[in-house]
Design a protein around this motif. Structure first.
Motif: not given
Length: 411
Positions: A286-288, A379-383
């Motif tokens: 979903g973030h992607y 991780r969020y920051e890695d996405r």
């Protein structure tokens, strides 16, 4: 996972470190009891995985390839038959078909989901096949073979559109064996039945792989067949164990395709975590989608309203796929390609009569797909970094929303 500046494609180290004590208990128990093949641990996993998939029967086997092969054989698919599947899948799908004596025949895919297109399936069944007056079987006119089965592949963790596939199977009296090797826990909303159904519960039977990189992975090779047909399950249990109904009494000639107890015990430990792991994958997907969904030059995976995907793979489509992959590698971001050459164009099937252009959608997707990092714990920051890297290659400025999202609650 070793802490570096890189982003791996898949992290198999961290979950095993977190589960180390429970996994060691499985191994120690096997040493203490000498229960290595079959037995109570395998039976317990079979019960638990059957319940997870919403079926009554599960037979553990040695691999996902074994699972599909045994399911087809037990269902009566064999020499001279045809099983219809798709060209954009791992070769194990078609190996399992061929090794029964049957022949794989391909139909093209839905460009949105990468799964079997029911309209293309109907075109094949209606246009290239006819009912044999003497036998009542559906026969491929050109090949002169009986069409016996449909093998939809739930690719990348998303189910195929099963209602129309099952309706066609009923119309033409065909078996449906699901290749669910990438879809542990994926769900499909059946309008026919008015409810959500798990992958592995919709056809006559389904094959699962527990290869280590799967959403539910063993620490080695393992697989399973799920079904609601107790007689089919009984046949599969014989096939996996040299055709034995009881030790040294062989009803048929079978195979050595058993699930060992250590792998079954490992899978039991991990099965308890699978719903949470799948939810983490859904959150990452979903973030992607938020980050890349409006980026010109990128096509992100489509999840129809009837699907709850578990994102075994998150595959985007871009032009200049190889150049993007090199660009991301230079930034220490690992990616993968699933699968660069459709099966109908592989050397292994050079004599099958197919040629370039026969399945244009599968061929186009195969040339453009690039799989981004996807695993529980991504991780969020890695996405964000992955998405920024894709956008930088495409010459698109990272959207202002990135900064706002980076300051919001972490997903």
């Amino acid at each position: 996972m070793i802490k570096t500046n890189g982003i791996p494609f898949l992290d198999l180290v961290t979950p095993h470190r977190e589960l180390r004590e429970e996994l060691l208990e499985v191994f120690n128990s096997a040493l203490d009891t000498a229960g290595f093949i079959g037995g109570a641990v395998v039976e317990a996993f079979e019960r638990e995985f059957a319940a997870f998939c919403g079926v009554s029967q599960c037979a553990g086997v040695g691999s996902g390839t074994d699972a599909l092969r045994f399911a087809l054989i037990a269902a009566g698919v064999g020499e001279g038959d045809i099983a219809v599947t798709v060209p954009n899948t791992f070769i194990a799908t078609t190996e399992a078909i061929s090794q029964t004596g049957a022949r794989p025949v391909f139909v093209d895919i839905d460009e949105r989901t990468f799964n079997m297109d029911p309209r293309k399936l109907e075109e094949y069944l209606n246009g290239e096949c006819c009912v044999d007056g003497a036998t009542g079987y559906l026969v491929d006119r050109k090949l002169g073979r009986r069409v016996a089965a449909i093998v939809p592949v739930h690719l990348y963790g998303q189910t195929a559109d099963m209602d129309p596939i099952l309706e066609l199977a009923e119309r033409y009296k065909l078996l449906v064996i699901e290749d669910a090797c990438q879809a542990h826990g994926a769900e499909y909303f059946s309008k026919r039945d008015g409810c959500w159904k798990k992958a592995g519960s919709m056809g006559l039977a389904a094959a699962f792989s527990f290869y280590p990189g799967k959403n539910l992975g063993a620490c080695g090779e393992a697989g399973a067949v799920t079904t609601n047909d107790a007689e089919l399950a009984r046949k599969i249990r014989m096939l996996r164990d040299h055709g034995q109904a009881q030790k040294y009494y062989h009803d048929v000639e079978g195979y050595n395709g058993r699930l060992d107890a250590i792998q079954a015990g490992i899978l039991r430990v991990k099965l308890a975590r699978l719903p949470a792991w799948n939810e983490q994958r859904r959150q990452s997907a979903g973030h992607y989608a938020e980050l890349l969904g409006s980026t010109e030059g990128v096509a992100i995976p489509v999840e129809p309203e009837w699907s709850k995907a578990v994102h075994h793979v998150y595959a985007i489509r871009v032009k200049d796929r190889e150049q993007l992959q090199r660009h991301m590698a230079a930034e220490k971001i690992a990616t993968a390609i699933h699968y660069p050459v459709p099966l109908h164009l592989q050397k292994a099937y050079a004599t099958s009569g197919y040629q370039a252009g026969d399945f244009p959608i599968a061929e186009r997707c195969a040339a453009e797909i690039l799989s981004l990092p996807m695993f529980p714990g991504l991780r969020y920051e890695d996405r964000i970094r992955v998405a920024e890297c894709v956008q930088a290659f495409l010459g698109v400025e990272a959207e202002a929303a990135f900064a706002a999202m980076a300051g919001s609650s972490r997903g």
